[in-house]
Design an enzyme around this catalytic site. Structure first.
Site, short mmCIF file in Angstrom:
data_model
loop_
_atom_site.label_atom_id
_atom_site.label_comp_id
_atom_site.label_asym_id
_atom_site.label_seq_id
_atom_site.Cartn_x
_atom_site.Cartn_y
_atom_site.Cartn_z
N SER A 56 32.43 39.01 36.64
CA SER A 56 32.71 38.59 38.02
C SER A 56 33.12 39.74 38.90
O SER A 56 32.86 39.74 40.10
CB SER A 56 33.81 37.53 38.03
OG SER A 56 35.01 38.05 37.47
N CYS A 57 33.79 40.75 38.33
CA CYS A 57 34.29 41.83 39.17
C CYS A 57 34.59 43.04 38.32
O CYS A 57 35.36 42.97 37.39
CB CYS A 57 35.55 41.39 39.91
SG CYS A 57 36.34 42.73 40.83
N GLY A 58 33.98 44.16 38.67
CA GLY A 58 34.17 45.36 37.88
C GLY A 58 35.41 46.14 38.22
O GLY A 58 35.70 47.14 37.58
N VAL A 59 36.15 45.77 39.25
CA VAL A 59 37.32 46.56 39.63
C VAL A 59 38.61 45.75 39.60
O VAL A 59 39.63 46.18 40.11
CB VAL A 59 37.14 47.17 41.04
CG1 VAL A 59 36.04 48.20 41.04
CG2 VAL A 59 36.86 46.10 42.09
N CYS A 60 38.59 44.56 39.02
CA CYS A 60 39.79 43.74 38.97
C CYS A 60 40.89 44.46 38.19
O CYS A 60 40.65 45.07 37.17
CB CYS A 60 39.48 42.40 38.30
SG CYS A 60 38.32 41.39 39.24
#
Length: 259
Positions: A101-105
């Site tokens: 869902s998100c690579g920088v969470c």
């Protein structure tokens, strides 16, 4: 474009209303471990297919200067080995565990994800009519999405709107990495005469990856985040969101778009 083998899987579902049982296709999501010179540096949840491109694109956009990617010597499943002689893995300041869902969470500060990338300097100019047609061209090339409805896509286009490469994945950042990895293998980096188009929204990480690849124009059917706009402005990228139904919103460096 053909769907890579093992990218989709059959599932038994029940259709409502009515309750009829049917067979449906869903996008596959599996972990991929990326090793650099034998050291595991990342695990990303991805859709199988073009794994070497994904690993190369990931390492490129993390500043690791890879030269090649290939299966491991023991042919381990869901693992790719990247050759990056001289890479200082100790300089990597964050955990590379990412989700689809998100690579920088979970990153605590911008400094933790900063990657050295020169400001994009390009005199590329794209007619608005060409830009407006890119999302449709990308959608038409999304064979996996047509089957499952569950895959993001990134497309690389020439200035006249010719589709050079498209890649799909459950992770939008993975789709971008696959395209960047393909471009690396094709000898097209930096992408100073190209346009990138993504199927969803524009996150900070997508802008970061486009900047590292040297691409001057990034297009999306969805909205950008505030940090995506900040980064695009700082790195000299033209950022276009809501590109659909014959209109677009240009957030940064609009001079590259010929109205």
């Amino acid at each position: 474009m053909e769907v890579p083998p093992h990218a989709t899987r059959r599932a038994t579902v029940r259709r409502l209303p009515g309750g009829a049982q049917a067979s449906d296709r869903v996008a596959v999501e599996e972990p991929l471990e990326i090793r650099v010179d034998g050291t595991a540096v990342a695990v990303t949840m991805r859709t199988p297919g073009h794994d070497e491109e994904l690993a190369l694109g990931f390492c490129l956009t993390e500043g690791l200067d890879p030269v090649a990617a290939h299966p491991t010597a023991d042919l381990a499943a869901n693992v790719v080995e990247v050759d990056a002689p001289g890479a200082d893995l100790r300089a990597i300041q964050r955990s590379f565990y990412t989700s689809s869902s998100c690579g920088v969470c979970g990153k605590g500060a911008l400094e933790a994800v900063a990657v050295d990338a020169p400001r994009v300097e390009s005199d590329l100019a794209v007619p608005f009519a060409v830009l407006a047609a890119l999302p449709t061209a990308l959608t038409e090339a999304q064979a996996g999405f047509a089957l499952t409805g569950g895959l993001h896509a990134t497309g690389l286009f020439s200035p006249d709107g010719t589709l050079l490469c498209t890649r799909e994945d459950v992770g939008r950042h993975n789709a971008m990495d696959k395209v960047v990895g393909w471009a690396f293998g094709a000898g097209l980096l930096p992408l100073s005469r190209s346009v990138l188009c993504v199927s969803g929204r524009l996150s900070f990480e997508l802008v970061q990856k486009a900047a590292v690849a040297g691409c001057p124009v990034l297009v999306a059917v969805g909205a950008p985040s505030s940090l995506a706009v900040e980064l695009a402005d700082d790195r000299g990228l033209t950022l276009c969101g809501f590109v659909r139904d014959g209109s677009a919103t240009v957030y940064t460096h609009p001079d590259r778009i010929l109205a």
